[in-house]
Design a protein around this motif. Structure first.
Motif, mmCIF file in Angstrom:
data_model
loop_
_atom_site.group_PDB
_atom_site.id
_atom_site.type_symbol
_atom_site.label_atom_id
_atom_site.label_comp_id
_atom_site.label_asym_id
_atom_site.label_seq_id
_atom_site.Cartn_x
_atom_site.Cartn_y
_atom_site.Cartn_z
ATOM 1 N N GLN A 156 -10.245 12.019 -5.679
ATOM 2 C CA GLN A 156 -11.551 11.992 -6.361
ATOM 3 C C GLN A 156 -12.401 10.747 -6.139
ATOM 4 O O GLN A 156 -13.461 10.608 -6.711
ATOM 5 N N LYS A 157 -11.914 9.828 -5.285
ATOM 6 C CA LYS A 157 -12.736 8.663 -4.974
ATOM 7 C C LYS A 157 -13.388 8.802 -3.606
ATOM 8 O O LYS A 157 -14.595 8.776 -3.497
ATOM 9 N N GLY A 171 -2.275 13.797 -9.170
ATOM 10 C CA GLY A 171 -3.010 12.548 -9.026
ATOM 11 C C GLY A 171 -2.172 11.423 -8.450
ATOM 12 O O GLY A 171 -0.967 11.579 -8.198
ATOM 13 N N ALA A 172 -2.806 10.295 -8.275
ATOM 14 C CA ALA A 172 -2.079 9.104 -7.836
ATOM 15 C C ALA A 172 -1.009 8.771 -8.866
ATOM 16 O O ALA A 172 0.089 8.334 -8.529
ATOM 17 N N THR A 173 -1.321 9.034 -10.126
ATOM 18 C CA THR A 173 -0.377 8.743 -11.205
ATOM 19 C C THR A 173 0.921 9.541 -11.037
ATOM 20 O O THR A 173 2.004 9.034 -11.334
ATOM 21 N N ASP A 184 -0.719 2.668 -2.256
ATOM 22 C CA ASP A 184 -1.685 3.444 -3.036
ATOM 23 C C ASP A 184 -3.057 3.119 -2.449
ATOM 24 O O ASP A 184 -3.561 2.018 -2.586
ATOM 25 N N THR A 205 -1.075 -1.925 -3.313
ATOM 26 C CA THR A 205 -2.288 -1.160 -3.613
ATOM 27 C C THR A 205 -3.374 -1.752 -2.716
ATOM 28 O O THR A 205 -3.660 -2.947 -2.825
ATOM 29 N N THR A 235 -9.299 -0.764 -7.734
ATOM 30 C CA THR A 235 -10.521 -0.097 -8.163
ATOM 31 C C THR A 235 -11.181 -0.750 -9.373
ATOM 32 O O THR A 235 -12.406 -0.847 -9.445
ATOM 33 N N SER A 252 -5.812 5.043 -3.016
ATOM 34 C CA SER A 252 -6.727 5.972 -3.687
ATOM 35 C C SER A 252 -8.202 5.613 -3.509
ATOM 36 O O SER A 252 -9.029 6.489 -3.299
ATOM 37 N N SER A 253 -8.527 4.324 -3.618
ATOM 38 C CA SER A 253 -9.954 4.001 -3.641
ATOM 39 C C SER A 253 -10.479 3.409 -2.341
ATOM 40 O O SER A 253 -11.656 3.053 -2.279
ATOM 41 N N ASN A 271 -6.565 -1.239 -2.449
ATOM 42 C CA ASN A 271 -7.854 -1.555 -3.079
ATOM 43 C C ASN A 271 -7.699 -1.371 -4.581
ATOM 44 O O ASN A 271 -7.243 -0.320 -5.035
ATOM 45 N N PHE A 327 3.043 7.706 -8.736
ATOM 46 C CA PHE A 327 3.701 6.510 -9.284
ATOM 47 C C PHE A 327 5.163 6.838 -9.616
ATOM 48 O O PHE A 327 6.043 5.984 -9.488
ATOM 49 N N PHE A 340 -3.556 -0.449 -11.968
ATOM 50 C CA PHE A 340 -2.828 0.712 -11.432
ATOM 51 C C PHE A 340 -1.509 0.283 -10.797
ATOM 52 O O PHE A 340 -0.491 0.961 -10.937
ATOM 53 N N GLY A 348 -5.263 9.720 -4.721
ATOM 54 C CA GLY A 348 -5.961 10.752 -5.481
ATOM 55 C C GLY A 348 -7.262 11.018 -4.736
ATOM 56 O O GLY A 348 -7.877 10.087 -4.220
HETATM 57 C C1 LIG Z 1 -7.973 6.105 -9.635
HETATM 58 C C2 LIG Z 1 -6.755 5.415 -9.186
HETATM 59 C C3 LIG Z 1 -5.489 5.803 -9.616
HETATM 60 C C4 LIG Z 1 -5.277 6.924 -10.599
HETATM 61 O O1 LIG Z 1 -5.562 8.115 -9.987
HETATM 62 P P1 LIG Z 1 -5.279 9.530 -10.688
HETATM 63 O O2 LIG Z 1 -5.532 10.469 -9.570
HETATM 64 O O3 LIG Z 1 -6.262 9.640 -11.811
HETATM 65 O O4 LIG Z 1 -3.893 9.558 -11.173
HETATM 66 C C5 LIG Z 1 -4.401 5.126 -9.118
HETATM 67 N N1 LIG Z 1 -4.541 4.114 -8.255
HETATM 68 C C6 LIG Z 1 -5.753 3.696 -7.823
HETATM 69 C C7 LIG Z 1 -5.846 2.554 -6.869
HETATM 70 C C8 LIG Z 1 -6.894 4.333 -8.278
HETATM 71 O O5 LIG Z 1 -8.096 3.927 -7.857
#
Ligand SMILES: *Cc1c(COP(=O)(O)O)cnc(C)c1O
Length: 360
Positions: free
Chosen positions: A193-194, A75-77, A170, A146, A150, A172-173, A148, A80, A100, A191
């Motif tokens: 999943q978004k 994941g994004a985590t 980051d 970051t 989320t 992710s979103s 965006n 980190f 985040f 990550g």
């Molecule tokens: C959802 C999200 C994360 C965490 O993502 P994981 O894949 O659950 O670790 C980190 N940063 C942002 C900006 C996110 O939207």
């Protein structure tokens, strides 16, 4: 139950074209006699699926040749920790623009000197903090942003000018939601999943000259250099998630790519924000100059009304509108795969709810 509109922040709505295709291919991938889930990750058929996903991502984002694309887990985590492990030797600058970002900064502090150069934490992250160019350390190992946020529904309005300091983002979103000049970044991670595909896959895009800098204690699994050498297959990758991401990226390509989806995303966000700016009941939470087009946060001002709204919306087939627990209120995540029709339905429902409440 019929298909509903899913406004969850992630895992999130997926393109129906991708889900249907996956269903068709579930038991027998293109005559192979196997489900993708059953394939060896070392087989030529699977390598083809993997390469296809990477090449779609490269095309859609215009990723230059001197950037590696890694398909990882954790994941994004996980990133980190991977970011400081791969890059932090002297000091790094962080922009604290949301939860985040904050968690990521804390993680990096385990590995070395970290400076928080801008923060909006005191304002509950209602806006993205302005970054004063004079605050940047020209010798930093990297500058972390970051793009965006989320949870709060904010978007970095402009990327700071960091000179020779590589920017780590980051995304992710909001990856793939709007045009992005990859060249402006040293590292992009997300990550999946978004806005990419299902959970379980993490995308890392890293400029090649930033490889080879990992700290010696870095686990191989988080080491971008090792993972590049191994073609992201040091160990078993998230095979099915990578396949699904490929189907989602095919959909995005068929929709006209990032520029086309960006125009649609702007229309969707405008529909919601225009309504929120006029509403007698709902108020937008994020400051106007920092508004996200992917996550729209709002509230009524009454916890009881917020709860009644979320419940009523769910009964009407508009799901997962409750805000994140640290932010409260409501949040509508309207990622690429959310059709305009879904946002229209949401605004219609909000109108009705407002009318019934205000006139009651
Ligand atoms: C959802 C999200 C994360 C965490 O993502 P994981 O894949 O659950 O670790 C980190 N940063 C942002 C900006 C996110 O939207």
């Amino acid at each position: 139950m019929e298909r509903v509109y899913q406004f969850a922040a992630g895992p999130a709505v997926m393109p129906q074209q991708a889900l249907r295709r996956a269903a068709e291919e579930m038991l027998n991938w293109r005559g192979s006699g196997l489900s993708v889930m059953e394939m060896s990750h070392r087989s030529p058929a699977y390598q083809e699926i993997f390469d296809h996903t990477v090449s779609l991502l490269r095309d859609l984002m215009n990723i230059p040749e001197d950037y590696e694309v890694l398909l990882l887990q954790g994941g994004a985590t996980g990133q980190f920790a991977a970011v400081p492990m791969n890059l932090l030797h002297t000091s790094a600058d962080y922009v604290d623009s949301g939860n985040f970002a904050h968690v990521s900064m804390k993680e990096a502090q385990k590995y070395g000197a970290v400076r928080c150069i801008a923060s909006s934490r005191e304002e509950n992250y209602r806006r993205v903090p302005a970054v004063d160019a004079a605050a940047l350390d020209p010798k930093a190992d990297y500058l972390y942003v970051t793009t965006n946020n989320t949870i709060y529904g904010t978007r970095l309005p402009a990327l700071p000018e960091s000179g020779n300091v590589p920017i780590v983002a980051d995304m992710s979103s909001n990856i793939l939601s709007e045009p992005c000049d990859v060249r402006r970044y040293g590292v992009i991670f997300a990550g999946a999943q978004k806005n990419i595909g299902p959970a379980g896959l993490t995308v890392v895009i890293v400029r090649r000259d930033l490889l080879g800098r990992a700290r010696p204690e870095t686990p191989n699994i988080l080491n971008w250099t090792v993972m590049t050498e191994k073609g992201s297959m040091l160990n078993t990758p998230p095979t099915y998630a990578i396949y699904m991401a490929g189907l989602c990226l095919e959909w995005l390509r068929d929709e006209g790519g990032v520029e086309a989806i960006y125009q649609r995303n702007l229309r969707k966000a405008k529909l919601l924000y225009d309504y929120l700016d006029e509403s007698r009941l709902f108020r937008p939470i994020a400051e106007k100059s920092s508004r996200s087009i992917m996550n729209v946060t709002f509230r009524t001002g009454s916890d009881a009304l917020d709860a009644a709204f979320v419940k009523g919306a769910a009964a009407a087939g508009l799901l997962s509108l409750k805000g994140h627990r640290v932010a409260g209120g409501m949040r509508a995540s309207i990622y690429n795969a959310m059709p305009e029709e879904g946002v229209k339905k949401l605004v219609d429902f909000m109108h009705k709810f407002e009318k019934n409440t205000v006139e009651a």
